[in-house]
Design a protein around this motif. Structure first.
Motif, PDB file in Angstrom:
ATOM      1  N   SER A  20      -4.666 -24.594 -63.574  1.00 15.72           N
ATOM      2  CA  SER A  20      -5.988 -24.259 -64.090  1.00 15.72           C
ATOM      3  C   SER A  20      -6.254 -22.755 -64.106  1.00 15.72           C
ATOM      4  N   LEU A  21      -5.383 -21.974 -63.469  1.00 16.30           N
ATOM      5  CA  LEU A  21      -5.551 -20.517 -63.457  1.00 16.30           C
ATOM      6  C   LEU A  21      -4.574 -19.812 -64.388  1.00 16.30           C
ATOM      7  N   GLN A  22      -3.701 -20.573 -65.032  1.00 15.41           N
ATOM      8  CA  GLN A  22      -2.707 -19.958 -65.904  1.00 15.41           C
ATOM      9  C   GLN A  22      -3.362 -19.372 -67.152  1.00 15.41           C
ATOM     10  N   PRO A  23      -2.842 -18.230 -67.637  1.00 17.59           N
ATOM     11  CA  PRO A  23      -3.385 -17.656 -68.877  1.00 17.59           C
ATOM     12  C   PRO A  23      -3.117 -18.559 -70.061  1.00 17.59           C
ATOM     13  N   GLY A  24      -4.010 -18.505 -71.057  1.00 19.27           N
ATOM     14  CA  GLY A  24      -3.865 -19.311 -72.254  1.00 19.27           C
ATOM     15  C   GLY A  24      -2.872 -18.698 -73.224  1.00 19.27           C
ATOM     16  N   PRO A  25      -2.752 -19.280 -74.410  1.00 18.65           N
ATOM     17  CA  PRO A  25      -1.798 -18.772 -75.412  1.00 18.65           C
ATOM     18  C   PRO A  25      -2.110 -17.346 -75.860  1.00 18.65           C
ATOM     19  N   ASP A  26      -3.373 -16.909 -75.668  1.00 15.76           N
ATOM     20  CA  ASP A  26      -3.731 -15.541 -76.027  1.00 15.76           C
ATOM     21  C   ASP A  26      -3.410 -14.550 -74.908  1.00 15.76           C
ATOM     22  N   GLY A  27      -2.846 -15.071 -73.802  1.00 16.77           N
ATOM     23  CA  GLY A  27      -2.509 -14.204 -72.677  1.00 16.77           C
ATOM     24  C   GLY A  27      -3.670 -13.932 -71.748  1.00 16.77           C
ATOM     25  N   LYS A  28      -4.857 -14.405 -72.123  1.00 14.68           N
ATOM     26  CA  LYS A  28      -6.035 -14.164 -71.304  1.00 14.68           C
ATOM     27  C   LYS A  28      -6.322 -15.368 -70.418  1.00 14.68           C
ATOM     28  N   GLY A  29      -7.006 -15.118 -69.341  1.00 14.31           N
ATOM     29  CA  GLY A  29      -7.350 -16.186 -68.428  1.00 14.31           C
ATOM     30  C   GLY A  29      -8.130 -15.644 -67.256  1.00 14.31           C
ATOM     31  N   PRO A  30      -8.287 -16.431 -66.207  1.00 16.51           N
ATOM     32  CA  PRO A  30      -9.030 -15.960 -65.040  1.00 16.51           C
ATOM     33  C   PRO A  30      -8.372 -14.733 -64.412  1.00 16.51           C
ATOM     34  N   ILE A  31      -9.171 -13.923 -63.737  1.00 17.05           N
ATOM     35  CA  ILE A  31      -8.677 -12.766 -62.993  1.00 17.05           C
ATOM     36  C   ILE A  31      -8.281 -13.282 -61.613  1.00 17.05           C
ATOM     37  N   VAL A  32      -6.974 -13.444 -61.394  1.00 14.63           N
ATOM     38  CA  VAL A  32      -6.463 -14.117 -60.210  1.00 14.63           C
ATOM     39  C   VAL A  32      -5.932 -13.101 -59.203  1.00 14.63           C
ATOM     40  N   VAL A  33      -6.399 -13.226 -57.960  1.00 13.12           N
ATOM     41  CA  VAL A  33      -5.954 -12.379 -56.858  1.00 13.12           C
ATOM     42  C   VAL A  33      -5.388 -13.278 -55.772  1.00 13.12           C
ATOM     43  N   ALA A  34      -4.180 -12.997 -55.319  1.00 15.37           N
ATOM     44  CA  ALA A  34      -3.551 -13.840 -54.302  1.00 15.37           C
ATOM     45  C   ALA A  34      -3.140 -13.033 -53.086  1.00 15.37           C
ATOM     46  N   ASP A  35      -3.366 -13.625 -51.924  1.00 19.10           N
ATOM     47  CA  ASP A  35      -2.865 -13.105 -50.657  1.00 19.10           C
ATOM     48  C   ASP A  35      -1.523 -13.781 -50.406  1.00 19.10           C
ATOM     49  N   MET A  36      -0.456 -12.973 -50.400  1.00 21.03           N
ATOM     50  CA  MET A  36       0.893 -13.508 -50.160  1.00 21.03           C
ATOM     51  C   MET A  36       1.518 -12.884 -48.918  1.00 21.03           C
ATOM     52  N   SER A  37       0.693 -12.609 -47.929  1.00 23.51           N
ATOM     53  CA  SER A  37       1.165 -11.896 -46.751  1.00 23.51           C
ATOM     54  C   SER A  37       2.336 -12.579 -46.055  1.00 23.51           C
ATOM     55  N   SER A  38       2.361 -13.901 -46.054  1.00 27.56           N
ATOM     56  CA  SER A  38       3.402 -14.575 -45.282  1.00 27.56           C
ATOM     57  C   SER A  38       4.519 -15.199 -46.106  1.00 27.56           C
ATOM     58  N   ASN A  39       4.364 -15.292 -47.424  1.00 27.53           N
ATOM     59  CA  ASN A  39       5.463 -15.880 -48.198  1.00 27.53           C
ATOM     60  C   ASN A  39       5.992 -14.976 -49.300  1.00 27.53           C
ATOM     61  N   ILE A  40       5.581 -13.716 -49.309  1.00 27.88           N
ATOM     62  CA  ILE A  40       6.144 -12.787 -50.292  1.00 27.88           C
ATOM     63  C   ILE A  40       7.647 -12.626 -50.035  1.00 27.88           C
ATOM     64  N   LEU A  41       8.405 -12.508 -51.076  1.00 29.67           N
ATOM     65  CA  LEU A  41       9.862 -12.336 -51.026  1.00 29.67           C
ATOM     66  C   LEU A  41      10.593 -13.577 -50.507  1.00 29.67           C
ATOM     67  N   THR A  42       9.896 -14.720 -50.454  1.00 27.39           N
ATOM     68  CA  THR A  42      10.567 -15.960 -50.078  1.00 27.39           C
ATOM     69  C   THR A  42      10.779 -16.869 -51.279  1.00 27.39           C
ATOM     70  N   LYS A  43      10.217 -16.472 -52.435  1.00 30.08           N
ATOM     71  CA  LYS A  43      10.399 -17.271 -53.639  1.00 30.08           C
ATOM     72  C   LYS A  43      10.053 -16.415 -54.853  1.00 30.08           C
ATOM     73  N   LYS A  44      10.557 -16.847 -55.995  1.00 31.06           N
ATOM     74  CA  LYS A  44      10.244 -16.157 -57.246  1.00 31.06           C
ATOM     75  C   LYS A  44       8.808 -16.476 -57.636  1.00 31.06           C
ATOM     76  N   ILE A  45       8.074 -15.466 -58.092  1.00 26.80           N
ATOM     77  CA  ILE A  45       6.677 -15.685 -58.459  1.00 26.80           C
ATOM     78  C   ILE A  45       6.420 -15.145 -59.871  1.00 26.80           C
ATOM     79  N   PRO A  46       5.511 -15.789 -60.602  1.00 27.29           N
ATOM     80  CA  PRO A  46       5.174 -15.320 -61.952  1.00 27.29           C
ATOM     81  C   PRO A  46       4.163 -14.176 -61.877  1.00 27.29           C
ATOM     82  N   VAL A  47       4.623 -12.974 -61.608  1.00 28.28           N
ATOM     83  CA  VAL A  47       3.733 -11.840 -61.379  1.00 28.28           C
ATOM     84  C   VAL A  47       2.746 -11.668 -62.527  1.00 28.28           C
ATOM     85  N   LYS A  48       3.190 -11.916 -63.754  1.00 26.52           N
ATOM     86  CA  LYS A  48       2.338 -11.697 -64.926  1.00 26.52           C
ATOM     87  C   LYS A  48       1.088 -12.582 -64.928  1.00 26.52           C
ATOM     88  N   ASN A  49       1.077 -13.646 -64.117  1.00 30.68           N
ATOM     89  CA  ASN A  49      -0.102 -14.516 -64.053  1.00 30.68           C
ATOM     90  C   ASN A  49      -1.199 -13.961 -63.153  1.00 30.68           C
TER      91      ASN A  49
END
Length: 426
Positions: free
Chosen positions: A205-234
């Motif tokens: 529900s937070l993914q950008p639409g076909p126009d590339g626009k969508g919600p302004i998403v901010v994530a705290d990844m303090s404990s799982n950063i660098l443990t998996k691939k993430i879609p940074v562009k989202n």
């Protein structure tokens, strides 16, 4: 007394650091690159400091495949500081957008009283900061947003306690989320360190639409950063403390989309924010200030950034496929431990729901003999005797917590899994 090699540390943070990196850092602390000075003694304004920062940024870009239209900031204040900073900066960006919209309708000076009045009405009626509460850290983030901006501007889009008997341990179904139409940001904690809950993927529900626009998403990844691939562009921004998978306590990293920084977006003036009845951030929490100064607006700990850089360099050298290689190892370690726990349902109970249980912070109770306090005390004492330390759960939750950060070797997870099975059968 045990030596460092005798211990496998599963503490939630500050976390274990690779021994070889600490050994090299100890040398750098005394004499860095034969300069006669330790790295912590060199000026943060020096070219040496700039080189350390720039190399760490470049290696983080490589590890996570960060697109060119993102900036990396090294800041202080921890993840808790970012609860404030993200709210300040993204509310400011929201005000700038609204001012431009209204100014486009009312020709003239953007500081004209009519524009200000319309802007004030928009703030009072429409300004919302959305939070998905799935554990202790997201709850604290929402509380800080409310403290700074007032409950009228905070929207709790989801709260797992409301569908889980007042406790954390699940993520509400996305169909139940009540997201605002034009939120200044939507915040979620990708992995709840205390409660052992991890988002299995980026919310649909937070993914950008076909126009590339969508919600302004901010994530705290303090404990799982660098443990998996993430879609940074989202994401509009990602932040994380270094002390779990990157380095020592003291540095917080922010990855932010450049469209929220000058020249694309500027923060409103302090005077305008005061007229609107909104708070202004301390300058050290203002992203555009940090970005403009390459994270050196004030004195940054270059030694800490140096260690971050060494950790990133080691990851790149160890895994040709970068963070995906680390992800495979993280998943394997977690599976080893969960398999051992699940093999004895009469002895152990995993706290969070299986669909959202964390690969990184494995939280469970020991129910052997019917007396949890006694059983868990024995589990911890026997674990320590075998060199398995840092397993005590968070004070607010109790139980056992094994934090499976990147520096915990596969052999460490194997040793823990073996102990879990042995304790159950003893």
């Amino acid at each position: 007394m045990p030596s460092r090699s005798d211990i496998t540390y599963f503490g939630a943070g500050p976390a274990l650091l690779p021994t070889d990196i600490l050994e090299d850092a100890a040398k750098a602390l005394l004499n860095y690159h034969d300069t006669g000075l330790g790295i912590a003694e060199h000026s943060h304004r020096s070219q040496l400091a700039a080189d350390v920062i720039n190399q760490a940024k470049a290696d983080l870009v490589s590890c996570l495949d960060i697109p060119d239209d993102y900036e990396i900031l090294f800041m202080q204040g921890g993840g808790t500081g970012q609860f404030s900073a993200t709210a300040y900066n993204f509310v400011g960006a929201w005000v700038t957008r609204k001012q431009q919209e209204i100014f486009g309708e009312i020709k003239g000076d953007p500081n004209d009283s009519k524009v200000i009045q319309r802007l004030k009405e928009a703030v009072d009626k429409d300004l919302k900061i959305d939070y998905l509460i799935t554990g202790g850290w997201s709850q604290k983030a929402s509380a800080e947003g409310e403290r700074l901006f007032g409950s009228e501007h905070v929207n709790i889009a989801a709260d797992s306690r409301k569908t889980n008997g007042g406790k954390f341990g699940t993520i509400p179904d996305e169909s139940t989320w009540k997201l605002s139409k034009d939120a200044a940001l939507v915040y979620f904690c990708s992995n709840e360190t205390v409660d052992g809950v991890e988002f299995p993927g980026f919310p649909k529900s937070l993914q950008p639409g076909p126009d590339g626009k969508g919600p302004i998403v901010v994530a705290d990844m303090s404990s799982n950063i660098l443990t998996k691939k993430i879609p940074v562009k989202n994401f509009s921004a990602i932040f994380f403390g270094a002390q779990k998978n990157l380095g020592p306590t003291g540095i917080t990293v922010v990855i932010i989309k450049k469209s929220f920084l000058p020249p694309f977006t500027s923060q409103p003036s302090a005077n305008l924010m005061r007229q609107l009845g909104l708070p202004i951030p301390p300058i050290i929490f203002q992203y555009e200030t940090i970005a403009k100064n390459n994270s050196l607006y004030n004195t940054l700990s270059i030694f800490d950034v140096y260690i971050i850089g060494q950790v990133l360099r080691k990851l790149l050298q160890t895994y040709p496929d970068k963070v995906e290689g680390q992800q495979a190892v993280s998943n394997k370690k977690a599976q080893l431990v969960y398999d051992a726990i699940e093999a004895f349902p009469e002895i152990y109970q995993i706290i969070p729901n299986k669909a959202v249980r964390s690969r990184i912070n494995i939280c469970f109770r020991v129910i052997k003999g019917g007396d949890m306090d006694t059983a868990e005390r024995a589990f911890l004492e026997e674990g320590i005797a075998q060199g398995l330390t840092g397993l005590k759960g968070h004070r607010s939750l109790g139980g056992i917590r094994a934090s499976n950060y990147n520096s915990v070797p596969l052999e460490g997870a194997e040793k823990l899994a073996k102990f879990i099975r042995a304790f159950a059968m003893s």
